[in-house]
Design a protein around this motif. Structure first.
Motif, PDB file in Angstrom:
ATOM      1  N   CYS A 182       0.814  -1.224   0.000  1.00 37.43           N
ATOM      2  CA  CYS A 182       0.000   0.000   0.000  1.00 37.43           C
ATOM      3  C   CYS A 182       0.847   1.274   0.000  1.00 37.43           C
ATOM      4  O   CYS A 182       0.417   2.308  -0.518  1.00 37.43           O
ATOM      5  CB  CYS A 182      -0.925  -0.018   1.212  1.00 37.43           C
ATOM      6  N   SER A 183       2.040   1.223   0.553  1.00 34.16           N
ATOM      7  CA  SER A 183       2.855   2.441   0.669  1.00 34.16           C
ATOM      8  C   SER A 183       3.363   2.932  -0.680  1.00 34.16           C
ATOM      9  O   SER A 183       3.716   4.109  -0.812  1.00 34.16           O
ATOM     10  CB  SER A 183       4.047   2.192   1.602  1.00 34.16           C
ATOM     11  N   THR A 184       3.374   2.073  -1.715  1.00 34.84           N
ATOM     12  CA  THR A 184       3.923   2.497  -3.008  1.00 34.84           C
ATOM     13  C   THR A 184       3.033   3.520  -3.709  1.00 34.84           C
ATOM     14  O   THR A 184       3.498   4.183  -4.640  1.00 34.84           O
ATOM     15  CB  THR A 184       4.101   1.276  -3.927  1.00 34.84           C
ATOM     16  N   GLY A 185       1.813   3.639  -3.296  1.00 37.84           N
ATOM     17  CA  GLY A 185       0.915   4.583  -3.962  1.00 37.84           C
ATOM     18  C   GLY A 185       0.599   5.793  -3.116  1.00 37.84           C
ATOM     19  O   GLY A 185      -0.464   6.414  -3.304  1.00 37.84           O
ATOM     20  N   THR A 186       1.504   6.151  -2.211  1.00 42.93           N
ATOM     21  CA  THR A 186       1.241   7.258  -1.287  1.00 42.93           C
ATOM     22  C   THR A 186       2.381   8.268  -1.285  1.00 42.93           C
ATOM     23  O   THR A 186       3.461   8.030  -1.824  1.00 42.93           O
ATOM     24  CB  THR A 186       1.054   6.717   0.141  1.00 42.93           C
ATOM     25  N   GLN A 187       2.114   9.404  -0.654  1.00 41.29           N
ATOM     26  CA  GLN A 187       3.113  10.447  -0.422  1.00 41.29           C
ATOM     27  C   GLN A 187       3.168  10.764   1.070  1.00 41.29           C
ATOM     28  O   GLN A 187       2.146  10.682   1.755  1.00 41.29           O
ATOM     29  CB  GLN A 187       2.770  11.740  -1.186  1.00 41.29           C
TER      30      GLN A 187
ATOM     31  N   ALA B 188       3.532  10.594   4.999  1.00 40.73           N
ATOM     32  CA  ALA B 188       3.365   9.581   6.052  1.00 40.73           C
ATOM     33  C   ALA B 188       2.192   8.649   5.830  1.00 40.73           C
ATOM     34  O   ALA B 188       2.011   7.696   6.609  1.00 40.73           O
ATOM     35  CB  ALA B 188       3.211  10.289   7.397  1.00 40.73           C
ATOM     36  N   LEU B 189       1.421   8.862   4.772  1.00 38.22           N
ATOM     37  CA  LEU B 189       0.234   8.018   4.603  1.00 38.22           C
ATOM     38  C   LEU B 189       0.603   6.553   4.399  1.00 38.22           C
ATOM     39  O   LEU B 189      -0.107   5.666   4.882  1.00 38.22           O
ATOM     40  CB  LEU B 189      -0.610   8.515   3.426  1.00 38.22           C
ATOM     41  N   GLY B 190       1.680   6.274   3.710  1.00 35.40           N
ATOM     42  CA  GLY B 190       2.091   4.887   3.476  1.00 35.40           C
ATOM     43  C   GLY B 190       2.293   4.126   4.772  1.00 35.40           C
ATOM     44  O   GLY B 190       1.840   2.980   4.916  1.00 35.40           O
TER      45      GLY B 190
ATOM     46  N   VAL C  50       1.003   4.864   7.698  1.00 37.07           N
ATOM     47  CA  VAL C  50      -0.285   4.736   8.393  1.00 37.07           C
ATOM     48  C   VAL C  50      -1.071   3.551   7.832  1.00 37.07           C
ATOM     49  O   VAL C  50      -1.621   2.737   8.594  1.00 37.07           O
ATOM     50  CB  VAL C  50      -1.103   6.037   8.263  1.00 37.07           C
ATOM     51  N   LEU C  51      -1.105   3.432   6.520  1.00 36.25           N
ATOM     52  CA  LEU C  51      -1.832   2.318   5.911  1.00 36.25           C
ATOM     53  C   LEU C  51      -1.200   0.979   6.288  1.00 36.25           C
ATOM     54  O   LEU C  51      -1.911   0.023   6.628  1.00 36.25           O
ATOM     55  CB  LEU C  51      -1.863   2.478   4.388  1.00 36.25           C
ATOM     56  N   THR C  52       0.099   0.925   6.230  1.00 36.46           N
ATOM     57  CA  THR C  52       0.800  -0.318   6.548  1.00 36.46           C
ATOM     58  C   THR C  52       0.604  -0.710   8.007  1.00 36.46           C
ATOM     59  O   THR C  52       0.339  -1.888   8.323  1.00 36.46           O
ATOM     60  CB  THR C  52       2.295  -0.184   6.234  1.00 36.46           C
ATOM     61  N   ASP C  53       0.726   0.234   8.914  1.00 35.31           N
ATOM     62  CA  ASP C  53       0.580  -0.062  10.345  1.00 35.31           C
ATOM     63  C   ASP C  53      -0.813  -0.560  10.706  1.00 35.31           C
ATOM     64  O   ASP C  53      -0.975  -1.298  11.690  1.00 35.31           O
ATOM     65  CB  ASP C  53       0.911   1.180  11.167  1.00 35.31           C
ATOM     66  N   ASN C  54      -1.798  -0.172   9.950  1.00 36.58           N
ATOM     67  CA  ASN C  54      -3.178  -0.602  10.233  1.00 36.58           C
ATOM     68  C   ASN C  54      -3.572  -1.844   9.439  1.00 36.58           C
ATOM     69  O   ASN C  54      -4.745  -2.253   9.468  1.00 36.58           O
ATOM     70  CB  ASN C  54      -4.152   0.537   9.960  1.00 36.58           C
ATOM     71  N   GLY C  55      -2.608  -2.428   8.750  1.00 32.83           N
ATOM     72  CA  GLY C  55      -2.861  -3.708   8.090  1.00 32.83           C
ATOM     73  C   GLY C  55      -3.468  -3.611   6.702  1.00 32.83           C
ATOM     74  O   GLY C  55      -4.198  -4.528   6.294  1.00 32.83           O
ATOM     75  N   CYS C  56      -3.194  -2.544   5.968  1.00 31.64           N
ATOM     76  CA  CYS C  56      -3.696  -2.431   4.594  1.00 31.64           C
ATOM     77  C   CYS C  56      -3.161  -3.595   3.762  1.00 31.64           C
ATOM     78  O   CYS C  56      -1.963  -3.893   3.766  1.00 31.64           O
ATOM     79  CB  CYS C  56      -3.243  -1.100   3.989  1.00 31.64           C
ATOM     80  N   THR C  57      -4.038  -4.266   3.051  1.00 28.68           N
ATOM     81  CA  THR C  57      -3.649  -5.430   2.250  1.00 28.68           C
ATOM     82  C   THR C  57      -3.611  -5.147   0.752  1.00 28.68           C
ATOM     83  O   THR C  57      -3.027  -5.923  -0.009  1.00 28.68           O
ATOM     84  CB  THR C  57      -4.627  -6.586   2.490  1.00 28.68           C
ATOM     85  N   GLN C  58      -4.236  -4.045   0.329  1.00 32.55           N
ATOM     86  CA  GLN C  58      -4.281  -3.746  -1.106  1.00 32.55           C
ATOM     87  C   GLN C  58      -4.641  -2.275  -1.300  1.00 32.55           C
ATOM     88  O   GLN C  58      -5.468  -1.729  -0.559  1.00 32.55           O
ATOM     89  CB  GLN C  58      -5.316  -4.646  -1.805  1.00 32.55           C
TER      90      GLN C  58
ATOM     91  N   ALA D 279      -4.614   9.621   9.210  1.00 34.57           N
ATOM     92  CA  ALA D 279      -4.070   9.967   7.896  1.00 34.57           C
ATOM     93  C   ALA D 279      -3.236  11.244   7.928  1.00 34.57           C
ATOM     94  O   ALA D 279      -3.638  12.260   8.496  1.00 34.57           O
ATOM     95  CB  ALA D 279      -5.204  10.105   6.897  1.00 34.57           C
ATOM     96  N   SER D 280      -2.068  11.153   7.320  1.00 33.08           N
ATOM     97  CA  SER D 280      -1.170  12.288   7.157  1.00 33.08           C
ATOM     98  C   SER D 280      -0.470  12.094   5.821  1.00 33.08           C
ATOM     99  O   SER D 280      -0.288  10.965   5.365  1.00 33.08           O
ATOM    100  CB  SER D 280      -0.149  12.336   8.306  1.00 33.08           C
ATOM    101  N   GLY D 281      -0.038  13.180   5.218  1.00 37.28           N
ATOM    102  CA  GLY D 281       0.469  13.044   3.866  1.00 37.28           C
ATOM    103  C   GLY D 281      -0.709  12.865   2.929  1.00 37.28           C
ATOM    104  O   GLY D 281      -1.782  13.457   3.134  1.00 37.28           O
ATOM    105  N   GLY D 282      -0.572  12.032   1.907  1.00 32.17           N
ATOM    106  CA  GLY D 282      -1.685  11.855   1.002  1.00 32.17           C
ATOM    107  C   GLY D 282      -1.429  10.794  -0.031  1.00 32.17           C
ATOM    108  O   GLY D 282      -0.393  10.123  -0.054  1.00 32.17           O
TER     109      GLY D 282
END
Length: 282
Positions: free
Chosen positions: A146-151, A153-155, A157-165, A198-201
């Protein structure tokens, strides 16, 4: 001595004078006999008429129920009448049918939300029509990282909360381009937490007729929200690189169309699975 018809009696004293008292008695007797005959005849006539009326009543009420020997049939007593036909009355179940499944229930956890998650399933076709507004679709992508499509700190945040896709697609209308992204989590609670933190974008996605936009510090419009186990984000602005202000209604209008569309796609996903569950409860 008696003379004349009718048994007229002549009294004593001679001289041919009638016995008027005896004649009156005889006349009254004859009158009484005539009256009795008339009364008797009337009674006989009344009896005869009564018999005729009675026969007529019996005949009309009997209507073919007489016996073969001419005697009248006896009317059945209430106890002999047949019972009412035992026609079954309609029956209704006292148990209310279960309510239809809630679509949101099927998109709130990965346990029930089992339909395939694909970028074309969320962003189908080559264009998006909302009312009289047409948004042309550019590039799209799907990543399990998930972090590859972010700018910013959002990546993390998504990873820490278990984003799978993370699914992304870009649309353009006029001089405005916008990327919308859907992050997938295991539960609704994780998706909400990711939005709260959410932070960044989201990173804008170029290609498919859309050049690079909202990069290099350009001021753009960013939003974040969640529904069920999905968090969705947008980033958009002018393809010319012009900075976005609150007065740029065109940018806000495109953002509104894309966020409304994404919400509907997520809800439709839940509605379809709820309908399938109702049709096949086993």
């Amino acid at each position: 001595m008696s003379f004349g018809q009718g048994g007229a009696s002549w009294g004593p004293g001679g001289g041919g004078t009638p016995d008027w008292a005896a004649l009156a008695e005889q006349s009254a007797a004859r009158a009484r006999r005539r009256k009795l005959l008339m009364i008797g005849g009337g009674a006989l006539a009344t009896v005869a008429v009564g018999a005729i009326v009675t026969a007529a009543v019996v005949t009309s009420n009997g209507g073919g129920t007489g016996k073969a020997d001419g005697s009248a049939s006896r009317l059945p007593s209430p106890a002999e009448l047949p019972a009412e036909s035992a026609v079954p009355a309609p029956s209704f179940s006292s148990v209310a049918p279960p309510p239809p499944p809630d679509p949101k229930e099927y998109i709130s956890s990965a346990e029930k939300d089992r339909a395939p998650v694909t970028v074309d399933g969320f962003f189908p076709g080559k264009r998006l029509t909302m009312g009289d507004r047409v948004h042309l679709k550019g590039a799209s992508s799907s990543s399990a990282t998930c972090s590859t499509g972010t700018q910013g700190a959002l990546g993390a945040v998504l990873t820490d909360n278990g984003c799978t896709q993370l699914l992304r697609a870009t649309y353009r209308k006029g001089g405005v381009a916008m990327t919308v992204g859907v992050a997938v989590f295991a539960t609704e609670a994780r998706a909400k937490k990711a939005v709260d933190q959410a932070s960044g974008g989201l990173a804008s996605l170029s290609g498919g007729g859309v050049g690079t936009f909202c990069r290099g510090g350009t001021v753009c419009l960013r939003t974040s929200n969640s529904y069920g186990r999905y968090a969705y984000f947008t980033i958009g602005g002018f393809t010319s690189g012009k900075r976005v202000t609150t007065a740029d209604k065109d940018v806000y209008a495109v953002n509104k169309d894309l966020t409304n569309f994404t919400f509907r796609q997520i809800h439709q996903r839940g509605r379809l699975q709820a309908s399938q569950a109702a049709a096949d409860p086993g």
